[in-house]
Motif scaffolding. Structure first.
Motif, PDB file in Angstrom:
ATOM      1  N   MET A  94       0.830  -1.198   0.000  1.00  0.00           N
ATOM      2  CA  MET A  94       0.000   0.000   0.000  1.00  0.00           C
ATOM      3  C   MET A  94       0.874   1.261   0.000  1.00  0.00           C
ATOM      4  O   MET A  94       0.611   2.212  -0.718  1.00  0.00           O
ATOM      5  CB  MET A  94      -0.880  -0.079   1.251  1.00  0.00           C
ATOM      6  CG  MET A  94      -1.994   0.903   1.353  1.00  0.00           C
ATOM      7  SD  MET A  94      -1.621   2.336   2.374  1.00  0.00           S
ATOM      8  CE  MET A  94      -0.901   1.664   3.838  1.00  0.00           C
ATOM      9  N   LYS A  95       1.961   1.232   0.794  1.00  0.00           N
ATOM     10  CA  LYS A  95       2.851   2.391   0.911  1.00  0.00           C
ATOM     11  C   LYS A  95       3.850   2.512  -0.239  1.00  0.00           C
ATOM     12  O   LYS A  95       4.478   3.562  -0.408  1.00  0.00           O
ATOM     13  CB  LYS A  95       3.665   2.291   2.208  1.00  0.00           C
ATOM     14  CG  LYS A  95       2.852   2.486   3.462  1.00  0.00           C
ATOM     15  CD  LYS A  95       2.883   3.934   3.918  1.00  0.00           C
ATOM     16  CE  LYS A  95       2.172   4.100   5.232  1.00  0.00           C
ATOM     17  NZ  LYS A  95       1.795   5.470   5.508  1.00  0.00           N
ATOM     18  N   GLY A  96       4.065   1.418  -0.969  1.00  0.00           N
ATOM     19  CA  GLY A  96       5.089   1.452  -2.014  1.00  0.00           C
ATOM     20  C   GLY A  96       6.493   1.346  -1.432  1.00  0.00           C
ATOM     21  O   GLY A  96       7.391   2.119  -1.783  1.00  0.00           O
ATOM     22  N   PRO A 104       3.418   2.387  -5.024  1.00  0.00           N
ATOM     23  CA  PRO A 104       2.285   2.024  -4.163  1.00  0.00           C
ATOM     24  C   PRO A 104       1.206   1.294  -4.983  1.00  0.00           C
ATOM     25  O   PRO A 104       0.915   1.707  -6.114  1.00  0.00           O
ATOM     26  CB  PRO A 104       1.756   3.371  -3.678  1.00  0.00           C
ATOM     27  CG  PRO A 104       2.789   4.387  -4.014  1.00  0.00           C
ATOM     28  CD  PRO A 104       3.647   3.837  -5.104  1.00  0.00           C
ATOM     29  N   GLU A 106      -2.050   1.012  -5.704  1.00  0.00           N
ATOM     30  CA  GLU A 106      -3.239   1.839  -5.465  1.00  0.00           C
ATOM     31  C   GLU A 106      -4.542   1.043  -5.423  1.00  0.00           C
ATOM     32  O   GLU A 106      -5.497   1.455  -4.783  1.00  0.00           O
ATOM     33  CB  GLU A 106      -3.386   2.905  -6.564  1.00  0.00           C
ATOM     34  CG  GLU A 106      -2.107   3.650  -6.926  1.00  0.00           C
ATOM     35  CD  GLU A 106      -1.857   4.864  -6.040  1.00  0.00           C
ATOM     36  OE1 GLU A 106      -2.701   5.096  -5.162  1.00  0.00           O
ATOM     37  OE2 GLU A 106      -0.812   5.535  -6.216  1.00  0.00           O
TER      38      GLU A 106
END
Ligand code: GLU
Length: 322
Positions: A94-96, A104, A106
């Motif tokens: 999620m954060k990449g 991320p 998405e």
């Protein structure tokens, strides 16, 4: 002219009568190796949902896969509709960060979480590994690419100040083969981030070569928990593993197993599956011993990606989220 008219008439009848009967939606849930907990859990969820497949026009199938990292990637490219993903890897995707550095994911969506998983190191007693520092010069299966344990193993080894490339010999073997490799003397230890009890570890402790869980030093646990929002201290239970050399629960750290999906999967599909799971939770809990501790409340913990709108709809209806 006549032929064309007949063709359209047949097509119209087919569309009205036959097509809706074929409109079954297929949902594949990606899990992990067959000897882990993800695979039977995916099977248990599918079994619940498929009981009502006529009513819902929904058919769930369970697939054995490489594990968490594989499942995130397969969800994102549309090969899977649902997948089991460690909470730490859900967060990283999620954060990449980590395997998804600068990218991320998405479309990743959280649905609910399931059982706790503990970073478990299973070693041969004769290898004399009593802590992470003893990995030096040893052959350790850190897990195949695509598994969650590989990420956790590299985290821990690096936190202990060892270089995984030069200080030890790392292997990337599938969990289903780890127990045999250990018993055959081809590795000194293996990592498995998994719910307890599970089949692979039972197999590993049942052989002639004596086996023990390696404790993670308290200072290392403290460091990892302080540095990463998704790690928590956890103790490996020894009671389910007859024959293991430890007599007390073994300190380590862990994450949660979570069910993820993609923003591309229709809301009503995820709504139906979520509802079916939550309304039959008492049944689900009996389908695998690692699921015994589930509650509706703890199944909403450990989620970092946005909730899938279908799941959110159910949680609002059920009063679990305001
Ligand atoms: N946690 C492991 C992984 O993400 C899988 C464990 C299991 O299959 O139960 O690869």
């Amino acid at each position: 002219m006549k032929k064309t008219a007949l063709f359209f008439a047949v097509m119209a009848v087919f569309t009205l009568i036959a097509a809706p009967a074929f409109a079954v939606r297929y949902v594949t849930i990606g899990t992990g190796g067959v000897t882990g907990v993800y695979y039977p859990t995916g099977g248990a969820i599918s079994k619940l949902v498929n009981k009502k497949r006529k009513e819902y026009n929904l058919r769930m199938t369970v697939e054995s896969t490489g594990g968490s990292v594989f499942n995130v990637n397969a969800l994102m490219n549309g090969d899977l509709e649902m997948g089991v993903v460690q909470s730490d890897l859900q967060y990283q995707a999620m954060k990449g960060i980590g395997a998804w550095e600068g990218e991320p994911q998405e479309k990743l969506r959280a649905v609910f979480s399931i059982h706790p998983e503990i970073v478990t190191i299973i070693a041969a007693v004769d290898s004399q590994i009593n802590g992470i520092a003893d990995f030096k010069g040893k052959t350790i299966n850190i897990g195949a690419p695509g598994t969650g344990q590989r990420v956790n193993a590299l985290d821990l080894i690096t936190a202990a100040g060892l270089d995984p490339k030069t200080d030890l010999q790392t292997e990337g073997i599938k969990p289903a083969e780890s127990a045999k490799m250990l018993q055959d003397g081809r590795i000194d230890a293996f990592f498995y981030t998994v719910g307890h009890p599970n089949g692979s570890i039972k197999e590993a402790v049942a052989g002639a070569r004596k086996v023990a869980f390696v404790p993670v030093e308290q200072a290392l646990i403290d460091q990892l928990v302080a540095e990463q929002p998704y790690y928590a201290a956890a103790n490996i239970p020894v009671a389910p593993y007859a024959g293991v050399a430890n007599s007390e629960p073994v300190p380590s750290f862990g994450v949660k197993a979570t069910i993820c999906s993609s923003a591309d999967v229709p809301d009503d599909v995820i709504y139906t599956i979520t509802k079916e799971v939550f309304e039959n939770l008492e049944v689900l809990k009996t389908l695998h011993p690692a699921l015994a501790g589930l509650t509706k409340e703890n199944m909403l913990q450990g989620l970092s990606a946005p909730l899938h709108p279908g799941a959110l709809k159910y949680y609002r209806e059920a009063g679990l989220i305001k």
